[in-house]
Design an enzyme around this catalytic site. Structure first.
Site, PDB file in Angstrom:
ATOM      1  N   ARG A 132       0.835  -1.203   0.000  1.00 16.98           N
ATOM      2  CA  ARG A 132       0.000   0.000   0.000  1.00 16.98           C
ATOM      3  C   ARG A 132       0.870   1.254   0.000  1.00 16.98           C
ATOM      4  O   ARG A 132       0.544   2.253  -0.620  1.00 16.98           O
ATOM      5  CB  ARG A 132      -0.937   0.006   1.219  1.00 16.98           C
ATOM      6  CG  ARG A 132      -1.698   1.320   1.393  1.00 16.98           C
ATOM      7  CD  ARG A 132      -2.805   1.229   2.424  1.00 16.98           C
ATOM      8  NE  ARG A 132      -2.419   0.518   3.623  1.00 16.98           N
ATOM      9  CZ  ARG A 132      -1.676   1.050   4.601  1.00 16.98           C
ATOM     10  NH1 ARG A 132      -1.213   2.289   4.504  1.00 16.98           N
ATOM     11  NH2 ARG A 132      -1.387   0.331   5.679  1.00 16.98           N
ATOM     12  N   TYR A 189     -17.602  16.853 -13.968  1.00 14.44           N
ATOM     13  CA  TYR A 189     -18.152  15.498 -14.067  1.00 14.44           C
ATOM     14  C   TYR A 189     -19.154  15.248 -12.941  1.00 14.44           C
ATOM     15  O   TYR A 189     -18.920  15.632 -11.791  1.00 14.44           O
ATOM     16  CB  TYR A 189     -16.990  14.497 -14.005  1.00 14.44           C
ATOM     17  CG  TYR A 189     -17.403  13.062 -13.872  1.00 14.44           C
ATOM     18  CD1 TYR A 189     -18.226  12.451 -14.821  1.00 14.44           C
ATOM     19  CD2 TYR A 189     -16.953  12.292 -12.804  1.00 14.44           C
ATOM     20  CE1 TYR A 189     -18.597  11.130 -14.696  1.00 14.44           C
ATOM     21  CE2 TYR A 189     -17.315  10.963 -12.674  1.00 14.44           C
ATOM     22  CZ  TYR A 189     -18.138  10.387 -13.628  1.00 14.44           C
ATOM     23  OH  TYR A 189     -18.502   9.070 -13.491  1.00 14.44           O
ATOM     24  N   ASP A 217      -8.760  18.754 -13.786  1.00 12.95           N
ATOM     25  CA  ASP A 217      -9.070  17.406 -14.266  1.00 12.95           C
ATOM     26  C   ASP A 217      -8.875  17.420 -15.778  1.00 12.95           C
ATOM     27  O   ASP A 217      -9.681  17.970 -16.515  1.00 12.95           O
ATOM     28  CB  ASP A 217     -10.508  17.023 -13.915  1.00 12.95           C
ATOM     29  CG  ASP A 217     -10.878  15.617 -14.382  1.00 12.95           C
ATOM     30  OD1 ASP A 217     -10.218  15.100 -15.309  1.00 12.95           O
ATOM     31  OD2 ASP A 217     -11.841  15.040 -13.848  1.00 12.95           O
ATOM     32  N   LYS A 224      -9.743   6.264 -19.097  1.00 10.05           N
ATOM     33  CA  LYS A 224     -10.061   6.746 -20.435  1.00 10.05           C
ATOM     34  C   LYS A 224      -8.849   6.628 -21.367  1.00 10.05           C
ATOM     35  O   LYS A 224      -8.428   5.531 -21.677  1.00 10.05           O
ATOM     36  CB  LYS A 224     -10.574   8.189 -20.341  1.00 10.05           C
ATOM     37  CG  LYS A 224     -11.620   8.434 -19.252  1.00 10.05           C
ATOM     38  CD  LYS A 224     -12.839   7.547 -19.358  1.00 10.05           C
ATOM     39  CE  LYS A 224     -13.996   7.973 -18.455  1.00 10.05           C
ATOM     40  NZ  LYS A 224     -13.734   7.862 -17.010  1.00 10.05           N
TER      41      LYS A 224
END
Length: 380
Positions: free
Chosen positions: A47, A99, A171, A196
């Site tokens: 992690r 978004y 973004d 994407k």
């Protein structure tokens, strides 16, 4: 220093590969052995750090010309980590067409922790300045919005932010580092839904954050490690592999998009096209000054045809949300990505029931145009 396309392919080696393999290994181990109890080790628990993930993080930081990169299990996990650097009582100015998932996270989650948000049209510098309060800490926006393709100047927002000692958070999913590098334009943090274009094949969910300064990097690393929304080694490798062909894919997608826009401009059943590559629009002027190209997403309103029948008759274009992959997609924002909004809210956002959004893939442009033409004709 190597040029952009070379950096896409090679990245920055982590110097852990002793086999000579041309691709970095996928390290699935959750824990790493200490040579002895007093050793200062590079990796101890996955992690906190993983060689496969670190390769990807370093690669994207280099592409964005940033201090450090961070890979997360989704774009929303990346955005959550960025917003977690703020404190109760802080205020953030946000774009009014961000978004929908981001809007939900801000207003239904972070507001519970007493972080304030004011939504404005970030193309309007005066509106942005008016929204700034004594407790404002940042301006968050998307340079190209979904689904109307409004374009905001990163330079203009950065100038306002610098005058008010604010962070600029961008973004940049739609453009990728290939078409725009916001940190070079004055931004402090850049976010990508790597699902994407960076992944590019509709087969992995991921998010990326790149920070401009070590101070911000330290804050983001604390959030990444403490909250734990890390990207797995296997998915890190898929994003790394996708990045290698980013410019090759986007070059084809951009060319296809240009041809499709020309086709749509000739149709009487197309009322309006939203695409910053169209000369003479305000969006074009801003994008031309700050972007290498205009992206491979466009939207348009149809007229005198049945929009439902149109999208249902598409053959090559698949009816699906998301974007940025090798296959071409079509969606109706009012029915799909923005279906949670009422008719009144959709109208306020400028989203017509007849609005169609296309995400252009790498197929042959002629075949895509034939598909659009037959579907339009079938919907009359």
């Amino acid at each position: 220093m190597s040029k952009f396309n070379t950096n896409l392919v090679h990245g920055i080696p982590c110097k852990e590969n002793k086999t000579g393999a041309v691709n970095p290994p996928i390290y699935t181990s959750t824990t790493y052995a200490y040579p002895n109890a007093e050793s200062a080790v590079r990796w101890d628990y996955a992690r906190s750090g993983n060689p496969t993930r670190e390769f990807l993080e370093n690669q994207v930081a280099r592409l964005e010309n940033g201090d450090r990169g961070f890979a997360f299990s989704s774009g929303m996990a990346a955005i959550h980590a960025v917003l977690s650097i703020f404190s109760p009582g802080d205020h953030v100015v946000i774009g009014d067409q961000i978004y929908g998932g981001t809007f939900r996270l801000f207003n239904q989650f972070f507001k519970r922790w007493n972080i304030e948000f004011t939504a404005v049209d970030t193309r309007d510098s005066a509106a942005v300045k008016t929204a700034i309060k004594p407790n404002t800490k940042a301006i968050y926006f998307e340079p190209i919005t979904n689904p109307l393709l409004h374009v905001t100047s990163v330079r203009a927002i950065a100038e306002i932010a610098q005058q008010n000692n604010l962070l600029v958070i961008v973004d940049n999913t739609f453009l990728t580092p290939y078409l725009q590098q916001p940190l070079n334009l004055g931004a402090d943090i850049v976010i990508h839904s790597a699902t994407k274009y960076l992944g590019g094949h509709s087969d992995v969910i991921a998010g990326i954050v790149v920070t401009k300064s070590k101070k911000l990097s330290d804050k983001l690393y604390f959030s990444q490690n403490a909250i734990g929304g890390i990207l797995s080694p296997e998915d890190s490798n898929l994003i790394r592999r996708g990045i290698q062909t980013l410019s090759v894919r986007l070059d084809r997608q951009l060319l296809n998009t240009q041809k499709i826009v020309v086709f749509l401009q000739k149709r009487n059943d197309i009322k309006k096209i939203n695409y910053p590559g169209i000369v003479g629009t305000p969006e074009h002027d801003v994008a031309k000054n700050e972007c290498k190209d205009f992206g491979a997403v466009l939207s348009f309103e149809v007229q005198n045809i049945n929009v439902i029948k149109f999208v249902n008759n598409l053959k090559l274009f698949q009816l699906a949300v998301s974007l940025g992959a090798v296959e071409s997609l079509a969606e109706l924002p009012a029915k799909m990505s923005h279906a949670e909004l009422s008719a009144k809210e959709l109208l306020a956002c400028g989203i017509s029931p007849n609005l169609v959004r296309l995400a252009i893939g790498i197929e042959d442009a002629d075949d895509l145009i034939v598909d659009l033409e037959q579907a339009l004709n079938a919907a009359k």
